[in-house]
Scaffold this motif. Structure first.
Motif, PDB file in Angstrom:
ATOM      1  N   SER A  47     100.102  46.311 178.012  1.00 21.51           N
ATOM      2  CA  SER A  47     100.141  46.854 179.453  1.00 21.51           C
ATOM      3  C   SER A  47      99.670  45.641 180.291  1.00 21.51           C
ATOM      4  CB  SER A  47      98.656  47.685 179.500  1.00 21.51           C
ATOM      5  OG  SER A  47      98.505  48.184 180.797  1.00 21.51           O
ATOM      6  N   ARG A  48     100.504  45.713 181.578  1.00 19.34           N
ATOM      7  CA  ARG A  48     100.291  44.616 182.446  1.00 19.34           C
ATOM      8  C   ARG A  48      98.856  44.821 183.121  1.00 19.34           C
ATOM      9  NH1 ARG A  48     105.043  42.089 184.110  1.00 19.34           N
ATOM     10  NH2 ARG A  48     106.977  43.324 183.194  1.00 19.34           N
ATOM     11  N   TYR A  49      98.144  46.015 182.721  1.00 18.26           N
ATOM     12  CA  TYR A  49      96.752  45.920 183.547  1.00 18.26           C
ATOM     13  C   TYR A  49      95.912  45.603 182.557  1.00 18.26           C
ATOM     14  CZ  TYR A  49      92.679  48.324 185.607  1.00 18.26           C
ATOM     15  OH  TYR A  49      91.516  48.657 185.953  1.00 18.26           O
ATOM     16  N   SER A  50      95.856  45.996 181.332  1.00 16.29           N
ATOM     17  CA  SER A  50      94.693  45.990 180.367  1.00 16.29           C
ATOM     18  C   SER A  50      95.136  44.900 179.058  1.00 16.29           C
ATOM     19  CB  SER A  50      94.056  47.228 179.713  1.00 16.29           C
ATOM     20  OG  SER A  50      95.310  47.827 179.268  1.00 16.29           O
ATOM     21  N   GLY A  51      96.429  44.489 179.196  1.00 17.37           N
ATOM     22  CA  GLY A  51      96.871  43.642 177.940  1.00 17.37           C
ATOM     23  C   GLY A  51      97.194  44.549 176.775  1.00 17.37           C
ATOM     24  N   VAL A  52      96.929  43.761 175.565  1.00 15.05           N
ATOM     25  CA  VAL A  52      97.528  44.418 174.196  1.00 15.05           C
ATOM     26  C   VAL A  52      96.474  45.582 174.079  1.00 15.05           C
ATOM     27  CG1 VAL A  52      97.648  44.109 171.721  1.00 15.05           C
ATOM     28  CG2 VAL A  52      98.185  42.205 173.406  1.00 15.05           C
ATOM     29  N   GLY A  53      97.133  46.802 173.674  1.00 18.46           N
ATOM     30  CA  GLY A  53      96.169  47.936 173.561  1.00 18.46           C
ATOM     31  C   GLY A  53      95.621  47.906 172.156  1.00 18.46           C
ATOM     32  N   LYS A  54      94.765  48.644 171.996  1.00 14.67           N
ATOM     33  CA  LYS A  54      94.078  49.002 170.574  1.00 14.67           C
ATOM     34  C   LYS A  54      94.761  49.769 169.499  1.00 14.67           C
ATOM     35  CE  LYS A  54      91.109  45.744 172.039  1.00 14.67           C
ATOM     36  NZ  LYS A  54      91.110  44.305 171.517  1.00 14.67           N
ATOM     37  N   GLN A  55      95.782  50.842 169.979  1.00 12.87           N
ATOM     38  CA  GLN A  55      96.160  51.724 169.210  1.00 12.87           C
ATOM     39  C   GLN A  55      97.588  51.392 168.662  1.00 12.87           C
ATOM     40  OE1 GLN A  55      96.615  55.360 171.331  1.00 12.87           O
ATOM     41  NE2 GLN A  55      97.422  56.430 169.373  1.00 12.87           N
ATOM     42  N   VAL A  56      97.805  51.810 167.309  1.00 11.36           N
ATOM     43  CA  VAL A  56      98.833  51.421 166.820  1.00 11.36           C
ATOM     44  C   VAL A  56      99.814  52.732 166.633  1.00 11.36           C
ATOM     45  CG1 VAL A  56      99.859  50.556 164.659  1.00 11.36           C
ATOM     46  CG2 VAL A  56      97.744  49.704 165.236  1.00 11.36           C
ATOM     47  N   ARG A 106      98.801  43.843 157.774  1.00 13.39           N
ATOM     48  CA  ARG A 106      97.905  44.966 157.806  1.00 13.39           C
ATOM     49  C   ARG A 106      97.994  45.916 158.857  1.00 13.39           C
ATOM     50  NH1 ARG A 106      91.819  42.956 156.655  1.00 13.39           N
ATOM     51  NH2 ARG A 106      93.143  42.159 155.132  1.00 13.39           N
ATOM     52  N   THR A 107      98.471  47.158 158.916  1.00  9.84           N
ATOM     53  CA  THR A 107      98.649  47.625 160.010  1.00  9.84           C
ATOM     54  C   THR A 107      97.649  48.019 160.990  1.00  9.84           C
ATOM     55  OG1 THR A 107      98.268  49.811 158.635  1.00  9.84           O
ATOM     56  CG2 THR A 107     100.585  49.274 158.586  1.00  9.84           C
ATOM     57  N   THR A 108      96.721  48.363 160.722  1.00  8.21           N
ATOM     58  CA  THR A 108      95.209  48.403 161.256  1.00  8.21           C
ATOM     59  C   THR A 108      94.954  47.418 162.376  1.00  8.21           C
ATOM     60  OG1 THR A 108      93.733  47.851 159.777  1.00  8.21           O
ATOM     61  CG2 THR A 108      94.472  50.384 160.074  1.00  8.21           C
ATOM     62  N   MET A 109      95.318  46.066 161.868  1.00 10.75           N
ATOM     63  CA  MET A 109      95.106  44.870 162.703  1.00 10.75           C
ATOM     64  C   MET A 109      96.216  44.400 163.297  1.00 10.75           C
ATOM     65  SD  MET A 109      92.103  44.628 161.725  1.00 10.75           S
ATOM     66  CE  MET A 109      91.641  43.192 162.593  1.00 10.75           C
ATOM     67  N   LEU A 110      97.406  45.029 163.371  1.00 12.74           N
ATOM     68  CA  LEU A 110      98.569  44.844 164.216  1.00 12.74           C
ATOM     69  C   LEU A 110      98.291  44.125 165.663  1.00 12.74           C
ATOM     70  CD1 LEU A 110     101.501  47.076 163.144  1.00 12.74           C
ATOM     71  CD2 LEU A 110     101.043  44.521 162.700  1.00 12.74           C
ATOM     72  N   PRO A 111      97.326  44.675 166.662  1.00 13.63           N
ATOM     73  CA  PRO A 111      96.917  44.164 167.985  1.00 13.63           C
ATOM     74  C   PRO A 111      96.441  42.881 167.832  1.00 13.63           C
ATOM     75  CG  PRO A 111      96.614  46.583 167.768  1.00 13.63           C
ATOM     76  CD  PRO A 111      96.657  46.154 166.380  1.00 13.63           C
ATOM     77  N   LEU A 112      95.493  42.764 166.753  1.00 16.38           N
ATOM     78  CA  LEU A 112      94.852  41.276 166.690  1.00 16.38           C
ATOM     79  C   LEU A 112      95.679  40.153 166.209  1.00 16.38           C
ATOM     80  CD1 LEU A 112      92.022  40.009 167.255  1.00 16.38           C
ATOM     81  CD2 LEU A 112      91.568  40.713 164.789  1.00 16.38           C
TER      82      LEU A 112
END
Length: 288
Positions: A47-56, A106-112
């Motif tokens: 998101s241009r507003y909040s950055g990388v989202g936490k949801q996969v 690891r799919t749950t850690m893709l945002p990180l």
């Protein structure tokens, strides 16, 4: 001079323009506001507003806000990675080793993963940690043990690599296998020289054993001939019939050979031992 007269706008043209603009906007939103995630993939929204989202997001079609949101698709299927390295063994021998690693994020850690390492995380991380882990494992074994304990080496590399990649980089290691193992030129030549020396030693040992067996056979044969001569001498002292028997055998062999010959031969029967009607016992008996 009169100004040119502008023709009046037809009624309903403004509404048509609004409809066209609305349809174009709806088409733009429909095209850019939806994205598909294929099988074996996951998506993360930036998101241009909040950055990388936490949801996969998993497989399927999803909605996003155009311009504000940008989906990033990740391949989460198991993939191979080959790494080749020259490492030193415990006995200071250099080996050329190639390893194949099966991995996936690891799919749950893709945002990180996206935030820290980027979308090309595997090219940035895996070559360095595979090479480091491989060198550390190879240094614990001798050159000969790398051949006899190949599976043990693979298990050690897998355990260390799985712990390092999962703890620090959120990459899951599923399998590790050694696909190529080569030694240096000096070590290979030393192994070949050792094999040649062992073969030469075995050959010399065989020759010695054969010579001993031949010597033993000759001794046994000589003893047998001496015993045979002794028995023949004793028998002739008692009776000369043994010489008559040998004379008959010789005459039989000579007659067979002469019969098989294609040439006509005329020889003295006395010289060919064919005069069997004579009293050979008296002829061959020892004179007193």
């Amino acid at each position: 001079m009169k100004a040119p007269r502008i023709p009046p706008v037809p009624r309903g043209s403004g509404r048509i323009a609004q409809v066209l603009l609305g349809a174009a906007g709806a088409a733009y939103l429909a095209y850019n506001g939806m994205y598909n995630v294929q099988g074996g993939q996951k998506a993360v929204i930036f998101s241009r507003y909040s950055g990388v989202g936490k949801q996969v997001y998993g497989e399927g079609t999803h909605i996003c806000v155009p311009w504000l949101h940008r989906p990033q698709i990740f391949d989460v299927r198991t993939r191979p990675k080959k790494m080749r390295s020259i490492s030193g063994t415990k006995d200071l021998q250099m080996v050329d080793i190639e390893m194949r690693v099966l991995y996936k994020p690891r799919t749950t850690m893709l945002p990180l993963i996206w935030s820290r390492f980027g979308t090309d995380y595997d090219e940035r991380i895996l070559p360095s940690i595979i090479s480091e882990t491989l060198k550390a494992a190879i240094a614990q074994f001798d050159a000969a043990q790398l051949i006899t304990k190949r599976e043990e080496v693979s298990k050690l590399v897998r355990r260390n690599l799985k712990e390092r990649a999962g703890r620090d980089f959120f990459i899951e290691i599923e399998d590790v296998a050694i696909t190529h193992l080569g030694f240096g030129r000096e070590y290979t030549k030393a192994i070949e020289d050792k094999q040649v020396a062992q073969q030469e030693a075995e050959r010399a040992k065989f020759l010695v054993q054969r010579a001993l067996q031949e010597k033993k056979a000759m001794v046994i044969q000589a003893q047998g001939e001496a015993r045979s001569a002794e028995l023949i001498g004793n028998a002739m002292q008692r009776d000369a019939s043994y010489l008559e028997l040998k004379r008959l055998d010789a005459a039989k062999e000579i007659a067979t050979n002469v019969a098989r010959s294609n040439n006509s031969v005329y020889l003295n029967s006395e010289s060919l031992l064919l005069n069997l009607l004579d009293d050979s016992t008296e002829t061959l008996a020892p004179k007193k």
